[in-house]
Write a protein that holds these residues in place. Structure first.
Motif, short mmCIF file in Angstrom:
data_model
loop_
_atom_site.label_atom_id
_atom_site.label_comp_id
_atom_site.label_asym_id
_atom_site.label_seq_id
_atom_site.Cartn_x
_atom_site.Cartn_y
_atom_site.Cartn_z
N ARG A 292 0.81 -1.22 0.04
CA ARG A 292 -0.06 0.10 -0.05
C ARG A 292 0.80 1.26 -0.13
N TYR A 293 2.05 1.11 0.24
CA TYR A 293 3.23 2.19 0.35
C TYR A 293 4.47 1.73 -0.17
N PRO A 294 5.26 2.75 -0.69
CA PRO A 294 6.39 2.17 -1.19
C PRO A 294 7.12 1.78 0.08
N GLY A 295 8.19 0.21 0.04
CA GLY A 295 8.56 -0.25 0.96
C GLY A 295 7.53 -1.17 1.88
N GLY A 296 6.35 -1.40 1.32
CA GLY A 296 5.57 -2.30 1.95
C GLY A 296 6.18 -3.63 2.08
N PRO A 297 5.15 -4.62 2.52
CA PRO A 297 5.82 -6.05 2.88
C PRO A 297 5.99 -6.66 1.50
N PHE A 298 7.17 -7.81 1.75
CA PHE A 298 7.39 -8.56 0.69
C PHE A 298 6.14 -9.57 0.49
N MET A 299 5.89 -9.78 -0.87
CA MET A 299 4.89 -10.86 -0.77
C MET A 299 5.77 -12.31 -0.50
N SER A 300 6.88 -12.29 -0.83
CA SER A 300 7.66 -13.57 -0.93
C SER A 300 9.19 -13.10 -0.76
N GLU A 301 9.77 -13.83 0.19
CA GLU A 301 11.14 -13.51 0.80
C GLU A 301 12.13 -13.96 -0.28
N GLU A 302 11.59 -15.41 -0.83
CA GLU A 302 12.67 -16.08 -1.49
C GLU A 302 13.07 -15.39 -2.70
N ILE A 303 14.34 -15.34 -3.06
CA ILE A 303 15.05 -14.36 -4.25
C ILE A 303 15.85 -15.50 -5.01
N LEU A 304 15.19 -15.69 -6.29
CA LEU A 304 15.87 -16.48 -7.20
C LEU A 304 16.81 -15.67 -8.26
N GLY A 305 16.10 -14.58 -8.55
CA GLY A 305 17.06 -13.68 -9.78
C GLY A 305 16.56 -12.31 -9.69
N GLN A 306 17.58 -11.61 -10.27
CA GLN A 306 17.21 -10.10 -10.35
C GLN A 306 17.67 -9.45 -11.57
N LEU A 307 16.87 -8.41 -12.06
CA LEU A 307 17.43 -7.76 -13.41
C LEU A 307 17.25 -6.57 -13.33
N THR A 308 18.53 -5.73 -13.23
CA THR A 308 18.52 -4.21 -13.01
C THR A 308 18.49 -3.63 -14.47
N LEU A 309 17.65 -2.42 -14.48
CA LEU A 309 17.23 -1.89 -15.69
C LEU A 309 17.94 -0.58 -15.68
N ASP A 310 19.22 -0.44 -16.09
CA ASP A 310 20.25 0.98 -16.10
C ASP A 310 20.42 1.28 -17.41
#
Length: 310
Positions: A292-310
């Motif tokens: 509901r706000y920036p920095g709200g709770p994570f839906m899932s804590e498991e992290i398998l990958g990330q894609l930075t768009l810069d």
């Protein structure tokens, strides 16, 4: 040279004598300003002994106040001179519009907010993550140069928080939060076709503000990047969500202050701010559609990958 410094000090030192009880009042106020953030650091990092009525924390605070008070009294003359010089510096900064009283107040409040809302974020080690699914399709779908995407992002920044007084240092952050708010207010979750992973381009999703988690993440990332922000997408297995780069620890403290005290006061009241930091020490704020706000709770804590768009 040292003798000249001593002579100058002896000449100016009498002018910094403060009559009682004002000397004690000044030291007490300074003691409180120092003790509160130090106590918060100790409170968050020391093991809770679970004593009745939190007596261990009360004892820590009392000892901390006593030690600081003793040190300030021992160094009373040096302390008062330092305070006077510091006040002159702040007056000068206030008059020329640089770092003045208001900035000190905001920085202190930001630090307190950050200390009160530390969710013990996960350190994402990028080198250990798996390849991002449908990477080429996702990158192509983040159409941050598309005029429709750019125009929508600009519209969001004029609709939300445009009357909020800001400076160059936090303007981009506030505008990214405006984009989050507008997309959040409009978003309608719709599943993909059965048996198919449908990846919609950002300009396509703009037509109805509908789709699943990856469609939301792509649209959010495109709009954030369209106004100069740096987004990334986090893959958790059955879910994809966007994050935005906040920067350093000081930038995070500012973001927390803006969210909880200025821009999303009702939504974030009594809630924690959730974020990650990477192996380079940079902080990233959660912008998931479930928040509901920036920095709200994570839906899932498991992290398998990330894609930075810069």
């Amino acid at each position: 040279m040292l003798e000249k410094v001593k002579q100058v000090y002896k000449k100016i030192e009498p002018y910094f004598h403060v009559k009682k009880p004002w000397d004690s009042i000044i030291i007490l106020v300074l003691n409180i300003l120092i003790a509160i953030p130090l106590f918060m650091i100790l409170h968050q990092n020391l093991i809770d002994l679970e004593w009745p009525f939190q007596l261990d924390r009360i004892l820590i605070f009392v000892v901390l106040i006593a030690v600081i008070q003793l040190l300030l009294r021992i160094l009373r003359r040096v302390t008062l001179i330092s305070i006077f010089i510091y006040l002159l510096f702040l007056i000068y900064g206030t008059l020329i519009g640089n770092y003045g009283f208001n900035r000190v107040f905001e920085d202190y409040r930001a630090m307190l907010f950050a200390m009160q809302n530390n969710p013990n974020p996960q350190d994402i080690i990028i080198s250990k993550l798996l390849p991002f699914p449908n990477k080429s399709k996702v990158i192509a779908a983040v159409e941050f140069t598309n005029p429709k995407v750019r125009n929508f992002a600009l519209y969001a920044t004029t609709k939300h928080f445009s009357d909020f007084k800001t400076n160059e240092e936090n303007r981009k952050m506030v505008q990214c939060f405006a984009v989050f708010k507008e997309i959040k207010n409009r978003w309608n979750y719709v599943n993909d076709p059965i048996g198919r992973e449908y990846i919609a381009r950002a300009s396509e999703t703009l037509q109805h503000f509908s789709g699943d988690c990856d469609d939301h993440a792509i649209l959010m990332a495109a709009c954030i990047r369209a106004i100069g922000g740096t987004p990334r997408l986090i893959h958790t297995g059955g879910h994809i969500y966007p994050e935005m780069l906040i920067g350093s620890k000081a930038d995070l403290e500012l973001a927390i202050l803006l969210i909880k005290d200025k821009l999303f006061v009702k939504e974030s009241a009594g809630k924690q701010i959730h974020y990650h930091f990477d192996e380079r020490g940079q902080y990233w704020l959660n912008l998931d559609y479930t928040a509901r706000y920036p920095g709200g709770p994570f839906m899932s804590e498991e992290i398998l990958g990330q894609l930075t768009l810069d």
